[in-house]
Design an enzyme around this catalytic site. Structure first.
Site, PDB file in Angstrom:
ATOM      1  N   ARG A  84     -14.579  -8.851  15.561  1.00 33.84           N
ATOM      2  CA  ARG A  84     -14.564  -9.034  17.033  1.00 33.84           C
ATOM      3  C   ARG A  84     -14.915  -7.839  17.687  1.00 33.84           C
ATOM      4  O   ARG A  84     -15.103  -6.880  17.228  1.00 33.84           O
ATOM      5  CB  ARG A  84     -13.271  -9.561  17.594  1.00 33.84           C
ATOM      6  N   GLU A 129       0.909  -1.279   0.044  1.00 34.68           N
ATOM      7  CA  GLU A 129      -0.058   0.063   0.041  1.00 34.68           C
ATOM      8  C   GLU A 129       0.841   1.238   0.162  1.00 34.68           C
ATOM      9  O   GLU A 129       1.935   1.307   0.655  1.00 34.68           O
ATOM     10  CB  GLU A 129      -0.874   0.137   1.242  1.00 34.68           C
TER      11      GLU A 129
END
Length: 326
Positions: free
Chosen positions: A289, A177
């Site tokens: 989560r 990236e």
């Protein structure tokens, strides 16, 4: 995902996203690919370095070479294999081989392909630093930032070593990236039951040390609107304009997060994470989560996120609607 699958197969209720959701979004590369399909803004770069490495190794007729490898190693592929695009085929082939500890590509070949992809990125974004980030990493681990081509090979090896991904069968894929400098780190809290998804506003976690969060600040549209009006009324127009842009960006992040959660068929709680640079935001990953900072959102919404998570796990439903969130 493998652990949760074992829990599900044993007939035990797992309080949290299902193995299906985690397979779809828990890996950074798959999450970014889904984000691209939805038109969610993502950091410029390359998500499938291992697939590209295999395609280059396969030569002028990749599909025929793929079939040769499949036959030679007696690999089992899906019925949809040949209908997929080349990169998806390469991904599936690598996964099938890895499940049997068969290496179709070497670390050296991945390093060579990384050099090629870095060259393309630096041509498009000259002078920018590049971040390598392992798809299974987290908490700042399995990442390296480089500014020179000669740093690439060592950085690849360090990322794989730190991620414990150097043995046959390990997932060696990492993201390449453009490194977004001088950023803020924002995230949106999501709750879903598999058929709908709602967002509970955002959190700003920009204050960090060693890429670990130190402070979480609630980020809501109501808060920004109120602060913006206060600045306007006291004559602080430049500050009010900045807050107006932040409000627009938060609304954009929230709507993209909700769309992502719906496409993911999110069946519990998760966090949609973005990096922010000036007036732009880029999707980074989804944490599948509940996170330790969830009470920051609970304090401003009055919603018990853990209670909702448990309720969804056992009933598949909740009384919450998006219009309830304030």
């Amino acid at each position: 995902a493998e652990f949760i699958q074992a829990v599900e197969d044993a007939g035990v209720v797992f309080v949290g996203p299902s193995s299906r959701v985690i397979r779809k979004a828990g890996s950074k590369d798959e999450a970014k690919q889904l984000a691209r399909k939805l038109g969610v803004s993502v950091t410029p770069g390359e998500d499938r370095i291992c697939a590209l490495t295999l395609i280059r190794k396969a030569g002028e007729n990749p599909l025929e070479q793929f079939k040769t490898w499949i036959q030679h190693h007696q690999l089992s592929l899906s019925k949809q294999f040949e209908s997929k695009n080349l990169e998806e085929q390469a991904d599936e082939l690598i996964q099938a081989a890895s499940s049997r500890q068969i290496e179709l590509i070497s670390i050296e070949e991945i390093q060579q392909e990384t050099q090629i992809q870095l060259g393309k990125l630096w041509q498009e974004f000259p002078g920018r630093r590049i971040r390598l980030k392992h798809v299974g990493g987290g908490g700042g681990k399995g990442q390296r930032v480089i500014s020179q081509p000669e740093e690439a090979s060592d950085a690849v090896m360090e990322v794989l070593l730190e991620s414990k991904a150097t043995s046959p069968g390990d997932n060696k894929n990492f993201l390449i990236e453009v490194n977004i400098e001088n950023t803020r780190h924002n995230e949106i809290q999501l709750i879903g039951n598999g058929s709908w998804c709602i967002e509970l506003g955002g959190r700003d976690c920009s204050l960090q040390m060693h890429e670990q969060k130190l402070l979480e600040v609630s980020l809501t549209e109501e808060m920004l609107e109120e602060a913006m009006h206060q600045y306007h009324s006291s004559g602080k127009t430049p500050e009010a304009k900045i807050l107006s842009k932040d409000l627009t960006m938060l609304q954009s992040m929230s709507s993209q997060a909700q769309a992502f959660g719906e496409a993911l068929e999110l069946d519990s709680v998760s966090t949609f994470e973005c990096i922010v640079e000036n007036d732009s935001h880029y999707f980074m990953e989804v944490n599948t989560r509940v996170q330790v900072e969830h009470p920051v959102t609970e304090m401003v919404t009055g919603i018990d996120i853990i209670k909702e998570q448990i309720w969804i796990a056992f009933s598949g439903e909740t009384a919450l609607k998006q219009s309830d969130i304030n």
